[in-house]
Design an enzyme around this catalytic site. Structure first.
Site, PDB file in Angstrom:
ATOM      1  N   CYS A   1       0.605  -1.444  -0.054  1.00  0.00           N
ATOM      2  CA  CYS A   1       0.148   0.131  -0.164  1.00  0.00           C
ATOM      3  C   CYS A   1       0.944   1.148  -0.391  1.00  0.00           C
ATOM      4  O   CYS A   1       0.586   2.274  -0.914  1.00  0.00           O
ATOM      5  CB  CYS A   1      -0.907   0.014   1.231  1.00  0.00           C
ATOM      6  SG  CYS A   1      -2.263  -0.909   1.314  1.00  0.00           S
TER       7      CYS A   1
ATOM      8  N   HIS B   1      -7.280   4.283   2.605  1.00  0.00           N
ATOM      9  CA  HIS B   1      -7.154   2.522   3.099  1.00  0.00           C
ATOM     10  C   HIS B   1      -8.728   3.019   3.828  1.00  0.00           C
ATOM     11  O   HIS B   1      -8.996   3.804   4.335  1.00  0.00           O
ATOM     12  CB  HIS B   1      -6.655   2.564   3.986  1.00  0.00           C
ATOM     13  CG  HIS B   1      -5.479   1.842   3.683  1.00  0.00           C
ATOM     14  ND1 HIS B   1      -4.202   2.579   4.503  1.00  0.00           N
ATOM     15  CD2 HIS B   1      -5.107   1.261   3.810  1.00  0.00           C
ATOM     16  CE1 HIS B   1      -2.564   1.781   4.373  1.00  0.00           C
ATOM     17  NE2 HIS B   1      -3.235   0.641   3.343  1.00  0.00           N
TER      18      HIS B   1
END
Lengths: 221, 221, 221, 221
Positions: D141, D167
């Site tokens: 990520c 997120h």
């Protein structure tokens, strides 16, 4: 046939109660049961009396009490209610009982009469996070669950009532200003309640020892 | 006079049990009590029998059972034990009872006979984080607490035993490879047990209804 | 040789700061380093200036800043400081900067110059729970870590300073009235700081790109 | 005009990725933007190349990367990406870089170009729990967020791209067998993404220093 479902009014500086908000969205009929909705006060002294009057009035065969468990992520059928009030914060009438038995002639605890494992199983199979809890606390939630089960167990004419308690998470509205706290949408809690109700209605009742044993005990052994 | 304190052997892939590690550090005498230490197996079938044999053998006036509550940050006196075994993982003998009552002629629940509020108060005043718990779970910890209190309540000659259960956190050794999990040093848990024991010994016993009521109920009202 | 270790004064309605309480217990000498202890104010405006004056005064070869991370269970060496102040609560002078860069000519971030992985490894091998963190937040802790690393990186004569930041949990005194919150004893935090300091002193410094790269980057590839 | 939104394939033994499941439900057009959806592999080596090829191909003015933050309850716009890969578990190709810089000529960190505070504000006003995060971790990520911002900052012709990372929590399907873990329905995450996208489109872009400063810095002072 009637199913009585209760939620609580808001408490502890909240402006809504997630349980009752979800109850409001339930249909008036599920399978062949009339869904009768009741909002209870978060008051130790009055809540059980109001619940019992509603039971006497509507003669439901199922009584399902719903409460808000702030901070929990799951739908949580409660396994057991214990004979004690021990409040960390005052109730909505300002009363804060500490280590006081709810009914002096009551059992130390009563087990839920709901098919709690089957409810969890069905919720999960419908992708709703769920789990059994072994404590409904010692505040008004445990108080009403204990009061309901005491009443069912003590009164022969109400012995056949299937009664119990389910805790539900906060709504999203309740957590937007809390740090990283789980929540569920009102619609999702309502869906969970509907699945729970259908499970209770459909599940054949067996092995109930109305005096003091859990729905799930197998006494044939 | 004798005080019997029990801990458990390791379970659930741990190599130590925080409770028993702390017990090992306790002195053999606290105030005027001989401290008798017993390690119990994490086995549903055997644990209660072994405990009862030790009680019959040592005739203690206080029995304090200690268990490990992984993930908790506090020293936690348990308020109540419930009459059910419902194991998520097998015990150390590979048994995994599901929804089985512990004693068919037992009460649904028994309240601790320890001065749980006073223990919490004294621990906090000595800067040890502590809190009451309303559920000892449904695994071997609840099983042994229930078994102890059932035995005390059912047997007249043991009615005066002050018995109960306290959960303690993981040791540091147990969490170094777990993500952000609370722990306490063995020395600190031992200090907490010593304070708890001194509290139990010093606290005057009053208002005990040995049949089914909590130590703290006030029946004079 | 000198090692400067800093902690903060209490903030956010606490009466102690766990980091500085542990620092106070450190000896005045570890291996061949003089341990110089400094308490910093929790004030955005003043803290960096006070730190830099101490560096100029004591000319330490190691500067270790310690902060309190309430709610964390581990000793946490910080990996990186970012160029922004964004305070959720006012500092001890009542200032609450929101989205303000710390130094307009600073890098977006600076990596710690401490051997953070080795510190974690050594703490764990001594049974102290520890982990790397990738964010020191955006309050005074990140502010001082950024200020320290900016100063080291911008000033040639201080380029060789090994500097960084470690967060430590609450003390037990700080959590006795908080619900189920991890803590460590002052002695245990002090032991962790000692192990961390010994690790920093002993670990050979290699691969440091003093401009902007982490201690751990391997540039030989 | 084009908006490129990316999610990841499932990883870490999950069978779905909450972010991409929600992306799939987004409409093909929001306001006057074409929504171009891209599923990225959870592979350090390939993910940035695939993203950049899509940017070169579709020439989007907004690039929004979405990732799954298991265990978080909120929608979390990330503030900053750091120049390091440090994987706790192998990626989907079996690679597990440890303390490796992503781009050797990159800044230590890049700040998001999204109006992260305004996104949080708008989500909350629509009753979706949201918060800023100061760390996207050190796994794929953070890798993709860093790669995106490195590309935007390094290439003049792409300097005007508004890019960043958000997120999102687990889906309910992902937590039914995890203990008490927060989740959101796919529909609710999709609603959150739609609100976030509308916010990014509507929010006037100001004060962007494309080299290294955050969207929110006020340089007029």
């Amino acid at each position: 046939m009637n199913l009585l479902i209760t939620g609580f009014e808001p408490f502890d500086s909240e402006t809504v109660n997630s349980g009752y908000e979800a109850i409001k969205l339930l249909p008036d009929k599920i399978l062949d049961y009339n869904i009768i909705k009741l909002e209870l006060p978060v008051i130790f002294e009055d809540s059980i009396d109001i619940l019992i009057k509603a039971i006497e009035n509507f003669n439901p065969s199922i009584v399902l009490c719903i409460g808000q468990a702030g901070g929990q992520a799951n739908i949580i059928p409660e396994r057991v209610a214990i004979n004690i009030d021990d409040a960390r914060i005052p109730d909505n009438k300002g009363m804060q009982p500490v280590d006081v038995p709810i009914f002096k002639d009551g059992e130390n605890a009563y087990f839920s009469k709901l098919p709690i494992k089957k409810i969890v199983e069905n919720l999960k199979s419908e992708n709703i996070p769920a789990d059994i809890s072994n404590s409904a606390g010692t505040y008004v939630c445990n108080h009403i669950m204990y009061g309901l089960l005491y009443f069912i167990n003590k009164n022969k004419e109400y012995n056949s009532i299937i009664g119990g308690f389910i805790h539900v998470p906060y709504l999203e509205t309740q957590v937007v200003n809390k740090p990283n706290t789980p929540s569920m949408t009102t619609e999702e809690i309502c869906r969970a309640l509907k699945i729970s109700i259908e499970t209770i209605i459909k599940e054949p009742v067996k092995n109930i020892d109305t005096k003091k044993k859990s729905y799930f005990f197998d006494f044939s052994v």
